[in-house]
Design a protein around this motif. Structure first.
Motif, PDB file in Angstrom:
ATOM      1  N   VAL A  59     110.977 -79.364  23.862  1.00 27.81           N
ATOM      2  CA  VAL A  59     110.920 -78.028  23.267  1.00 27.81           C
ATOM      3  C   VAL A  59     111.796 -77.031  24.017  1.00 27.81           C
ATOM      4  N   ARG A  60     111.693 -77.031  25.364  1.00 29.12           N
ATOM      5  CA  ARG A  60     112.434 -76.028  26.140  1.00 29.12           C
ATOM      6  C   ARG A  60     113.945 -76.112  25.928  1.00 29.12           C
ATOM      7  N   PRO A  61     114.565 -77.292  25.917  1.00 30.00           N
ATOM      8  CA  PRO A  61     116.015 -77.318  25.667  1.00 30.00           C
ATOM      9  C   PRO A  61     116.392 -76.753  24.292  1.00 30.00           C
ATOM     10  N   PHE A  62     115.576 -77.035  23.278  1.00 30.53           N
ATOM     11  CA  PHE A  62     115.838 -76.481  21.948  1.00 30.53           C
ATOM     12  C   PHE A  62     115.742 -74.959  21.995  1.00 30.53           C
ATOM     13  N   THR A  63     114.684 -74.449  22.594  1.00 32.82           N
ATOM     14  CA  THR A  63     114.483 -72.997  22.679  1.00 32.82           C
ATOM     15  C   THR A  63     115.635 -72.346  23.436  1.00 32.82           C
ATOM     16  N   ARG A  64     116.005 -72.932  24.545  1.00 32.15           N
ATOM     17  CA  ARG A  64     117.073 -72.377  25.387  1.00 32.15           C
ATOM     18  C   ARG A  64     118.364 -72.194  24.592  1.00 32.15           C
ATOM     19  N   SER A  65     118.699 -73.161  23.736  1.00 31.60           N
ATOM     20  CA  SER A  65     119.992 -73.103  23.046  1.00 31.60           C
ATOM     21  C   SER A  65     119.928 -72.600  21.604  1.00 31.60           C
ATOM     22  N   ASN A  66     118.756 -72.461  21.015  1.00 35.06           N
ATOM     23  CA  ASN A  66     118.683 -72.093  19.595  1.00 35.06           C
ATOM     24  C   ASN A  66     117.893 -70.826  19.281  1.00 35.06           C
ATOM     25  N   PRO A  68     117.031 -66.821  19.899  1.00 37.53           N
ATOM     26  CA  PRO A  68     117.583 -65.609  20.524  1.00 37.53           C
ATOM     27  C   PRO A  68     116.759 -65.235  21.761  1.00 37.53           C
ATOM     28  N   GLY A  69     117.447 -65.004  22.876  1.00 38.64           N
ATOM     29  CA  GLY A  69     116.751 -64.706  24.133  1.00 38.64           C
ATOM     30  C   GLY A  69     116.057 -65.936  24.701  1.00 38.64           C
ATOM     31  N   GLY A  70     116.461 -67.103  24.246  1.00 43.51           N
ATOM     32  CA  GLY A  70     115.793 -68.355  24.612  1.00 43.51           C
ATOM     33  C   GLY A  70     115.743 -68.628  26.100  1.00 43.51           C
ATOM     34  N   GLU A  71     116.786 -68.243  26.807  1.00 44.50           N
ATOM     35  CA  GLU A  71     116.821 -68.478  28.258  1.00 44.50           C
ATOM     36  C   GLU A  71     115.631 -67.803  28.941  1.00 44.50           C
ATOM     37  N   GLN A  72     115.372 -66.538  28.585  1.00 40.54           N
ATOM     38  CA  GLN A  72     114.252 -65.812  29.205  1.00 40.54           C
ATOM     39  C   GLN A  72     112.915 -66.355  28.728  1.00 40.54           C
ATOM     40  N   VAL A  73     112.818 -66.705  27.452  1.00 40.14           N
ATOM     41  CA  VAL A  73     111.576 -67.294  26.916  1.00 40.14           C
ATOM     42  C   VAL A  73     111.234 -68.555  27.707  1.00 40.14           C
ATOM     43  N   VAL A  74     112.236 -69.405  27.930  1.00 36.60           N
ATOM     44  CA  VAL A  74     112.024 -70.654  28.663  1.00 36.60           C
ATOM     45  C   VAL A  74     111.625 -70.363  30.107  1.00 36.60           C
ATOM     46  N   GLU A  75     112.327 -69.461  30.764  1.00 33.48           N
ATOM     47  CA  GLU A  75     111.994 -69.157  32.159  1.00 33.48           C
ATOM     48  C   GLU A  75     110.563 -68.645  32.283  1.00 33.48           C
ATOM     49  N   ARG A 117      99.175 -69.069  23.903  1.00 31.09           N
ATOM     50  CA  ARG A 117      99.434 -67.944  22.984  1.00 31.09           C
ATOM     51  C   ARG A 117     100.889 -67.488  23.096  1.00 31.09           C
ATOM     52  N   ALA A 118     101.427 -67.449  24.311  1.00 29.51           N
ATOM     53  CA  ALA A 118     102.823 -67.046  24.503  1.00 29.51           C
ATOM     54  C   ALA A 118     103.758 -68.060  23.841  1.00 29.51           C
ATOM     55  N   GLU A 119     103.469 -69.342  23.975  1.00 29.55           N
ATOM     56  CA  GLU A 119     104.288 -70.363  23.310  1.00 29.55           C
ATOM     57  C   GLU A 119     104.252 -70.161  21.798  1.00 29.55           C
ATOM     58  N   GLU A 120     103.054 -69.966  21.272  1.00 32.59           N
ATOM     59  CA  GLU A 120     102.899 -69.822  19.822  1.00 32.59           C
ATOM     60  C   GLU A 120     103.627 -68.578  19.323  1.00 32.59           C
ATOM     61  N   ARG A 121     103.552 -67.486  20.080  1.00 34.74           N
ATOM     62  CA  ARG A 121     104.149 -66.217  19.657  1.00 34.74           C
ATOM     63  C   ARG A 121     105.653 -66.148  19.908  1.00 34.74           C
ATOM     64  N   TYR A 122     106.103 -66.583  21.085  1.00 31.40           N
ATOM     65  CA  TYR A 122     107.499 -66.366  21.466  1.00 31.40           C
ATOM     66  C   TYR A 122     108.385 -67.591  21.303  1.00 31.40           C
ATOM     67  N   GLU A 123     107.780 -68.732  21.039  1.00 35.31           N
ATOM     68  CA  GLU A 123     108.593 -69.936  20.965  1.00 35.31           C
ATOM     69  C   GLU A 123     108.400 -70.671  19.637  1.00 35.31           C
ATOM     70  N   PHE A 124     107.170 -71.033  19.313  1.00 36.74           N
ATOM     71  CA  PHE A 124     106.935 -71.868  18.136  1.00 36.74           C
ATOM     72  C   PHE A 124     107.382 -71.197  16.840  1.00 36.74           C
ATOM     73  N   ILE A 125     107.140 -69.904  16.696  1.00 37.74           N
ATOM     74  CA  ILE A 125     107.566 -69.181  15.497  1.00 37.74           C
ATOM     75  C   ILE A 125     109.081 -69.288  15.330  1.00 37.74           C
ATOM     76  N   HIS A 126     109.802 -69.131  16.437  1.00 43.98           N
ATOM     77  CA  HIS A 126     111.269 -69.202  16.395  1.00 43.98           C
ATOM     78  C   HIS A 126     111.771 -70.619  16.153  1.00 43.98           C
ATOM     79  N   ILE A 127     111.054 -71.598  16.658  1.00 46.98           N
ATOM     80  CA  ILE A 127     111.451 -72.985  16.391  1.00 46.98           C
ATOM     81  C   ILE A 127     111.394 -73.233  14.884  1.00 46.98           C
ATOM     82  N   ARG A 128     110.330 -72.769  14.248  1.00 42.47           N
ATOM     83  CA  ARG A 128     110.215 -72.926  12.786  1.00 42.47           C
ATOM     84  C   ARG A 128     111.377 -72.233  12.063  1.00 42.47           C
TER      85      ARG A 128
END
Length: 191
Positions: A59-66, A68-75, A117-128
């Protein structure tokens, strides 16, 4: 069974289901005692360790590169995971009937649920938003493969895909070997 298979073909649905499983295991650990609590806690440790490692690798590599703001979300997520792994590692060495255990467990639960909750709000929604159904399905398959190779105990400091890939298989073999060893009734610390 078809409902489970369908949700497992979507990485976000699969991760959300695992978040529910984690919440249920926290409940089980809190409401039981003795051998039942030890067994539930072992399952919780295993699920958390495997779940986080797989997220870090897939998940983290996808978020980092796809995303917006993925680098900070991952960190932010990796920082939360590192802190949770440290608490989980401490708990993993405690007697589950120790009075301090439930206090530490509650602190861990609050951290893990805030992280979920942070994953669901800041990451999973964007992955979809940024992955089509084929990508969600391929990520779900990759997640399951990563889980099959993941360590089953927390290893703080391995919160990156590269470290997990380099160290994960060795740690997984050691962890699984420890799990299959007969219980000598000791304190669980091998050294």
């Amino acid at each position: 069974m078809a409902g489970i298979a369908a949700s497992d073909a979507d990485v976000v649905a699969l991760l959300m289901r695992q978040h529910g499983d984690i919440r249920n295991l926290f409940d089980e650990v809190e409401r039981t005692s003795g051998d039942e609590r030890r067994d539930a806690f072992r399952r919780l440790v295993r699920l958390l360790a495997v779940h986080e490692t797989a997220e870090e690798e897939v998940v983290r590599p996808f978020t980092r590169s796809n995303v917006p703001g993925g680098e900070q979300v991952v960190e932010d997520r990796l920082t939360e995971e590192r802190e949770a792994k440290e608490v989980l590692s401490r708990l993993d060495g405690m007697d589950t009937d120790d009075p301090k255990f439930l206090t530490e467990l509650l602190a861990l639960r609050l951290d893990v649920m805030a992280h979920a909750r942070a994953e669901e709000r800041y990451e999973f929604i964007h992955i979809r938003r940024h992955a089509d159904q084929d990508r969600l399905a391929s990520m779900a398959s990759a997640l399951k493969a990563a889980e099959a190779m993941a360590p089953t105990h927390p290893h703080p400091g391995t919160e990156s895909a590269a470290k997990n890939i380099a160290l994960g298989p060795v740690a997984a073999v050691v962890d699984r070997d420890d799990e299959s060893a007969p219980d000598d009734g000791g304190d669980g610390e091998d050294g």
